[in-house]
Motif scaffolding. Structure first.
Motif, PDB file in Angstrom:
ATOM      1  N   ASP A   9       0.765  -1.251   0.000  1.00 37.96           N
ATOM      2  CA  ASP A   9       0.000   0.000   0.000  1.00 37.96           C
ATOM      3  C   ASP A   9       0.796   1.300   0.000  1.00 37.96           C
ATOM      4  O   ASP A   9       0.222   2.322  -0.278  1.00 37.96           O
ATOM      5  CB  ASP A   9      -0.992   0.051   1.175  1.00 37.96           C
ATOM      6  CG  ASP A   9      -1.946  -1.132   1.182  1.00 37.96           C
ATOM      7  OD1 ASP A   9      -2.242  -1.656   0.107  1.00 37.96           O
ATOM      8  OD2 ASP A   9      -2.361  -1.530   2.279  1.00 37.96           O
ATOM      9  N   SER A  10       2.055   1.317   0.358  1.00 38.89           N
ATOM     10  CA  SER A  10       2.715   2.622   0.371  1.00 38.89           C
ATOM     11  C   SER A  10       4.167   2.582  -0.077  1.00 38.89           C
ATOM     12  O   SER A  10       4.728   3.622  -0.391  1.00 38.89           O
ATOM     13  CB  SER A  10       2.636   3.249   1.760  1.00 38.89           C
ATOM     14  OG  SER A  10       3.454   2.548   2.656  1.00 38.89           O
ATOM     15  N   ARG A  90       3.159   0.515  10.518  1.00 40.20           N
ATOM     16  CA  ARG A  90       2.256   1.592  10.919  1.00 40.20           C
ATOM     17  C   ARG A  90       2.884   2.956  10.645  1.00 40.20           C
ATOM     18  O   ARG A  90       2.257   3.849  10.095  1.00 40.20           O
ATOM     19  CB  ARG A  90       1.899   1.475  12.407  1.00 40.20           C
ATOM     20  CG  ARG A  90       0.804   2.464  12.844  1.00 40.20           C
ATOM     21  CD  ARG A  90       0.627   2.485  14.339  1.00 40.20           C
ATOM     22  NE  ARG A  90       1.798   3.010  15.033  1.00 40.20           N
ATOM     23  CZ  ARG A  90       2.161   4.291  15.075  1.00 40.20           C
ATOM     24  NH1 ARG A  90       1.455   5.196  14.442  1.00 40.20           N
ATOM     25  NH2 ARG A  90       3.229   4.668  15.737  1.00 40.20           N
ATOM     26  N   LYS A  91       4.171   3.108  10.987  1.00 40.37           N
ATOM     27  CA  LYS A  91       4.858   4.381  10.763  1.00 40.37           C
ATOM     28  C   LYS A  91       5.022   4.682   9.275  1.00 40.37           C
ATOM     29  O   LYS A  91       5.077   5.847   8.885  1.00 40.37           O
ATOM     30  CB  LYS A  91       6.226   4.373  11.446  1.00 40.37           C
ATOM     31  CG  LYS A  91       6.129   4.496  12.947  1.00 40.37           C
ATOM     32  CD  LYS A  91       7.495   4.495  13.585  1.00 40.37           C
ATOM     33  CE  LYS A  91       7.376   4.643  15.090  1.00 40.37           C
ATOM     34  NZ  LYS A  91       8.682   4.577  15.761  1.00 40.37           N
ATOM     35  N   ASP A  92       5.126   3.632   8.446  1.00 39.61           N
ATOM     36  CA  ASP A  92       5.262   3.813   7.003  1.00 39.61           C
ATOM     37  C   ASP A  92       3.914   3.875   6.296  1.00 39.61           C
ATOM     38  O   ASP A  92       3.852   3.842   5.068  1.00 39.61           O
ATOM     39  CB  ASP A  92       6.105   2.679   6.407  1.00 39.61           C
ATOM     40  CG  ASP A  92       7.557   2.751   6.831  1.00 39.61           C
ATOM     41  OD1 ASP A  92       8.011   3.847   7.235  1.00 39.61           O
ATOM     42  OD2 ASP A  92       8.250   1.714   6.754  1.00 39.61           O
ATOM     43  N   ASN A  93       2.817   3.923   7.078  1.00 41.45           N
ATOM     44  CA  ASN A  93       1.460   3.973   6.541  1.00 41.45           C
ATOM     45  C   ASN A  93       1.186   2.801   5.600  1.00 41.45           C
ATOM     46  O   ASN A  93       0.656   2.967   4.507  1.00 41.45           O
ATOM     47  CB  ASN A  93       1.204   5.311   5.831  1.00 41.45           C
ATOM     48  CG  ASN A  93      -0.266   5.542   5.595  1.00 41.45           C
ATOM     49  OD1 ASN A  93      -1.105   5.097   6.370  1.00 41.45           O
ATOM     50  ND2 ASN A  93      -0.594   6.217   4.506  1.00 41.45           N
ATOM     51  N   ALA A  94       1.571   1.608   6.041  1.00 39.82           N
ATOM     52  CA  ALA A  94       1.436   0.418   5.214  1.00 39.82           C
ATOM     53  C   ALA A  94       0.838  -0.730   6.019  1.00 39.82           C
ATOM     54  O   ALA A  94       0.689  -0.648   7.235  1.00 39.82           O
ATOM     55  CB  ALA A  94       2.801   0.004   4.658  1.00 39.82           C
ATOM     56  N   THR A  95       0.489  -1.780   5.313  1.00 42.70           N
ATOM     57  CA  THR A  95       0.104  -3.044   5.925  1.00 42.70           C
ATOM     58  C   THR A  95       1.066  -4.093   5.391  1.00 42.70           C
ATOM     59  O   THR A  95       1.851  -3.816   4.486  1.00 42.70           O
ATOM     60  CB  THR A  95      -1.343  -3.431   5.570  1.00 42.70           C
ATOM     61  OG1 THR A  95      -1.451  -3.553   4.154  1.00 42.70           O
ATOM     62  CG2 THR A  95      -2.336  -2.404   6.078  1.00 42.70           C
ATOM     63  N   ARG A 112      -0.948   0.030   9.614  1.00 36.67           N
ATOM     64  CA  ARG A 112      -1.755   1.252   9.752  1.00 36.67           C
ATOM     65  C   ARG A 112      -3.205   0.965  10.113  1.00 36.67           C
ATOM     66  O   ARG A 112      -3.910   1.841  10.594  1.00 36.67           O
ATOM     67  CB  ARG A 112      -1.696   2.072   8.474  1.00 36.67           C
ATOM     68  CG  ARG A 112      -2.452   1.441   7.339  1.00 36.67           C
ATOM     69  CD  ARG A 112      -2.732   2.449   6.228  1.00 36.67           C
ATOM     70  NE  ARG A 112      -3.521   1.803   5.216  1.00 36.67           N
ATOM     71  CZ  ARG A 112      -3.173   1.719   3.959  1.00 36.67           C
ATOM     72  NH1 ARG A 112      -2.055   2.271   3.550  1.00 36.67           N
ATOM     73  NH2 ARG A 112      -3.958   1.106   3.101  1.00 36.67           N
ATOM     74  N   ASN A 113      -3.693  -0.257   9.879  1.00 33.52           N
ATOM     75  CA  ASN A 113      -5.080  -0.608  10.191  1.00 33.52           C
ATOM     76  C   ASN A 113      -5.263  -1.079  11.629  1.00 33.52           C
ATOM     77  O   ASN A 113      -6.381  -1.383  12.033  1.00 33.52           O
ATOM     78  CB  ASN A 113      -5.578  -1.704   9.241  1.00 33.52           C
ATOM     79  CG  ASN A 113      -5.636  -1.217   7.808  1.00 33.52           C
ATOM     80  OD1 ASN A 113      -5.773  -0.025   7.549  1.00 33.52           O
ATOM     81  ND2 ASN A 113      -5.524  -2.129   6.875  1.00 33.52           N
ATOM     82  N   GLU A 116      -6.052   1.984  17.339  1.00 30.92           N
ATOM     83  CA  GLU A 116      -5.309   2.692  18.381  1.00 30.92           C
ATOM     84  C   GLU A 116      -5.851   2.256  19.734  1.00 30.92           C
ATOM     85  O   GLU A 116      -7.062   2.073  19.900  1.00 30.92           O
ATOM     86  CB  GLU A 116      -5.470   4.206  18.226  1.00 30.92           C
ATOM     87  CG  GLU A 116      -4.784   4.758  16.998  1.00 30.92           C
ATOM     88  CD  GLU A 116      -3.279   4.639  17.070  1.00 30.92           C
ATOM     89  OE1 GLU A 116      -2.708   4.794  18.172  1.00 30.92           O
ATOM     90  OE2 GLU A 116      -2.669   4.387  16.021  1.00 30.92           O
TER      91      GLU A 116
END
Length: 144
Positions: A9-10, A90-95, A112-113, A116
């Motif tokens: 994803d990113s 999560r920090k890389d905005n990925a799964t 990222r999913n 929190e």
């Protein structure tokens, strides 16, 4: 046997910084264990897919370790590696996902999913304490 760690994803191989790649490879190596028998093979195109080859003598040990982590158990270093990989995602905005040779997802990484954690604020509530005050600070010489 091979394991594929997909960063979806990113990040692509073209956009993945070398230092971050090294962090992912190091955490993946800790997750898989068997240091002498696990080898980095390549990065595949598309999403960044890290390919790890496992020597035949170590396959059962690595499979057992990975399945234990998937089920919430396993050695503490493997569980920490799972948490580190998921936090990096999560920090890389990925799964991500760890797949085995046939392509079945063995461990999903929500990245990222991941929801929190709920944070509860401080509470104030009237109450009482029963007992006898010995002295402020405790009974012995230790600092409370």
């Amino acid at each position: 046997m091979e394991y594929r760690f997909t960063i979806a994803d990113s990040i692509t191989p073209e956009t993945l910084p070398m230092e971050r790649l090294a962090e992912y490879v190091a955490a993946l190596a800790k997750l898989l264990g068997e240091r002498e028998n696990v080898h980095f093979r390549s990065i595949e195109a598309g999403s960044a897919v890290l390919l790890a080859a496992i020597d035949p003598p170590a396959e059962p040990k690595v499979r057992e370790r990975v399945l234990a982590v998937r089920n919430g158990g396993g050695p503490s270093d493997a569980r920490k590696a799972f948490a580190d990989l998921d936090e990096m995602l999560r920090k890389d905005n990925a799964t991500g996902a760890l797949s085995d040779g046939p392509g079945d997802v063995v461990i999903p990484f929500p990245g990222r999913n991941r929801p929190e954690p709920l944070v509860y604020g401080p509470f104030r509530e009237d109450g009482t304490i029963d007992g006898q005050l010995i002295r402020a600070g405790g009974r012995d010489e230790t600092v409370p």
